[in-house]
Design an enzyme around this catalytic site. Structure first.
Site, PDB file in Angstrom:
ATOM      1  N   HIS A 107       0.813  -1.221   0.000  1.00 18.80           N
ATOM      2  CA  HIS A 107       0.000   0.000   0.000  1.00 18.80           C
ATOM      3  C   HIS A 107       0.841   1.263   0.000  1.00 18.80           C
ATOM      4  O   HIS A 107       0.338   2.336  -0.309  1.00 18.80           O
ATOM      5  CB  HIS A 107      -0.997  -0.005   1.172  1.00 18.80           C
ATOM      6  CG  HIS A 107      -0.409   0.238   2.526  1.00 18.80           C
ATOM      7  ND1 HIS A 107      -0.093  -0.771   3.401  1.00 18.80           N
ATOM      8  CD2 HIS A 107      -0.097   1.384   3.169  1.00 18.80           C
ATOM      9  CE1 HIS A 107       0.372  -0.263   4.529  1.00 18.80           C
ATOM     10  NE2 HIS A 107       0.390   1.065   4.411  1.00 18.80           N
ATOM     11  N   ASP A 137       0.540  -7.697   1.565  1.00 20.87           N
ATOM     12  CA  ASP A 137       0.823  -6.259   1.660  1.00 20.87           C
ATOM     13  C   ASP A 137       2.322  -6.006   1.710  1.00 20.87           C
ATOM     14  O   ASP A 137       2.835  -5.336   2.606  1.00 20.87           O
ATOM     15  CB  ASP A 137       0.121  -5.618   2.856  1.00 20.87           C
ATOM     16  CG  ASP A 137       0.013  -4.097   2.709  1.00 20.87           C
ATOM     17  OD1 ASP A 137       0.541  -3.565   1.723  1.00 20.87           O
ATOM     18  OD2 ASP A 137      -0.587  -3.451   3.579  1.00 20.87           O
ATOM     19  N   ASN A 210       4.880   4.855   9.385  1.00 23.32           N
ATOM     20  CA  ASN A 210       5.674   3.696   9.797  1.00 23.32           C
ATOM     21  C   ASN A 210       5.530   2.522   8.834  1.00 23.32           C
ATOM     22  O   ASN A 210       6.339   1.582   8.883  1.00 23.32           O
ATOM     23  CB  ASN A 210       5.267   3.210  11.188  1.00 23.32           C
ATOM     24  CG  ASN A 210       5.958   3.957  12.303  1.00 23.32           C
ATOM     25  OD1 ASN A 210       5.316   4.582  13.145  1.00 23.32           O
ATOM     26  ND2 ASN A 210       7.291   3.906  12.324  1.00 23.32           N
ATOM     27  N   SER A 211       4.523   2.544   7.974  1.00 22.15           N
ATOM     28  CA  SER A 211       4.276   1.407   7.086  1.00 22.15           C
ATOM     29  C   SER A 211       5.515   1.030   6.295  1.00 22.15           C
ATOM     30  O   SER A 211       6.181   1.877   5.712  1.00 22.15           O
ATOM     31  CB  SER A 211       3.162   1.743   6.089  1.00 22.15           C
ATOM     32  OG  SER A 211       1.910   1.559   6.652  1.00 22.15           O
TER      33      SER A 211
END
Length: 296
Positions: A107, A137, A210-211
Site C-alpha cells: 500500500h 501487503d 511507519n508502514s
C-alpha cells in the site's frame, strides 16, 4: 450497534488527509484505503479489512477519523529534476534486504509512478516497483544507487508472545522529526486481525508513515514488516472502550517467502545472537532504513 471500520493503514498521505489530534483536513475523509460510503448506505461491517491502496489497512493511515482542528502541516516539496512534474502524494518507510533492493508495504508503493528514496546518508535516489503482493501487503523495490547495508532476517528460534520488539521508521512526515523514530514494545499475539496468521499483533506504537518499516528483535534482526494499526476511534465509537497499543506487522516468514519468490536471497542471521539494548538495535537499523515518497 453500528458496524464501523476497524483498521487504518500506516503510510502517510501528504495531501487530502488529516493528522490525528494535530492537523485534520476538512471535511473529514473516510479511513484511508477504503472506498467512500455511498449516499444513504451503511458502513462496512466491523473489522472489515481495508482495501489495499495508497494507504492500506491499519497502520499508516494519516490518522483517519482523527481529532480536532488545527492547520495541516505543509506537504513535502514536489518532485523535481528526474521526477519531472510529479509530486509526492504519500510517504512511508522501507529497508534494505539485498544490494539495490528495498522491502516495503504494497500500500506504500501502490499506484505510484515513481518512488523517491532518502537514505540514512542523506542521498536522494529513485526506485521502481519490481514486485508486489497485495495479500501479504508487501512490495519489492529496485533502487538506482546504494541505499545502505543489508539487514539480516531472524532465522530462529520461533517468535514467542512477550518478546521485545523495536520498530524504526518515519511516522507523520511533516509533523514530527524529519529523522527516523524508534519505538519499543512486545509481541502481543501470534496472529493479526480476525486471526490473520500472516501477521503479528504488537504493542510497539506505530503511526502514519511507519508502514513498510522493519520490526526487529532485540538482537537487531528483522522479524517482520510494520503494516497497520487498530482504528481506536472507531472501536471506541462502537464499544465505548478505547483499545490501546494494538498494532500489526507482517511476519518475517511471509516476507522471506515473498523475497525468495522474486529472486532475492535474504541475509539470515546466525541463531543465538546476544540481546542488545533498544538503542543498539536502532543503531543497527538506522543505516539500512529509508524514507519513501510516492510520486505521481
Amino acid at each position: 450497534m453500528r458496524n464501523l471500520p476497524l483498521l487504518i493503514a500506516t503510510c502517510t498521505l501528504l495531501t487530502g488527509c488529516g493528522l490525528a489530534g494535530a492537523a485534520l483536513a476538512q471535511p473529514k475523509p473516510p479511513p484511508l484505503g477504503m472506498e467512500p460510503m455511498p449516499p444513504g448506505g451503511k458502513p462496512p461491517p466491523l473489522g472489515a479489512a481495508v482495501v489495499a491502496g495508497p494507504a492500506l489497512g491499519p497502520a499508516d493511515a494519516a490518522a483517519a477519523g482523527g481529532g480536532g482542528g488545527g492547520t495541516k502541516p505543509p506537504p513535502l516539496p514536489p518532485g523535481s529534476g528526474p521526477f519531472g512534474g510529479s509530486r509526492a502524494v504519500s510517504s512511508g518507510t522501507g529497508f534494505v534486504v539485498a544490494p539495490g533492493r528495498l522491502l516495503t508495504n504494497h500500500h506504500v508503493a501502490n499506484h505510484c509512478t515513481e518512488m523517491r528514496v532518502r537514505t540514512a546518508a542523506g542521498a536522494e535516489l529513485t526506485a521502481r516497483v519490481q514486485a508486489t503482493d497485495e495479500r501479504r501487503d508487501l512490495a519489492l523495490l529496485t533502487v538506482q544507487g546504494d541505499p545502505g547495508p543489508v539487514l539480516s532476517f531472524r532465522a530462529g528460534p520461533e517468535v514467542r508472545r512477550g518478546e521485545g520488539v523495536v520498530t524504526y521508521g518515519f511516522p507523520l512526515a511533516g509533523l514530527l522529526s524529519s529523522g527516523p523514530t524508534l519505538t519499543t514494545g512486545e509481541v502481543s499475539a501470534l496472529g493479526g486481525m480476525r486471526d490473520n496468521q500472516s501477521q503479528f499483533q504488537i504493542s510497539a506504537p506505530v503511526q502514519p508513515g511507519n508502514s513498510g518499516g522493519p520490526l526487529l528483535d532485540l538482537s537487531g534482526n528483522v522479524m517482520g514488516v510494520v503494516v497497520s494499526k487498530l482504528n481506536a476511534q472507531r472501536i471506541a465509537q462502537s464499544t465505548g472502550d478505547i483499545p490501546q497499543n494494538v498494532n500489526f506487522a507482517v511476519k518475517g516468514a511471509e516476507a522471506l517467502d515473498f523475497l525468495r519468490a522474486n529472486g532475492v536471497q535474504p541475509r539470515m542471521a546466525p541463531t543465538g545472537m546476544m540481546a542488545r539494548s533498544a538503542a543498539e538495535v536502532g543503531e543497527v537499523a538506522h543505516p539500512s532504513t529509508v524514507f519513501l515518497r510516492c510520486m505521481r
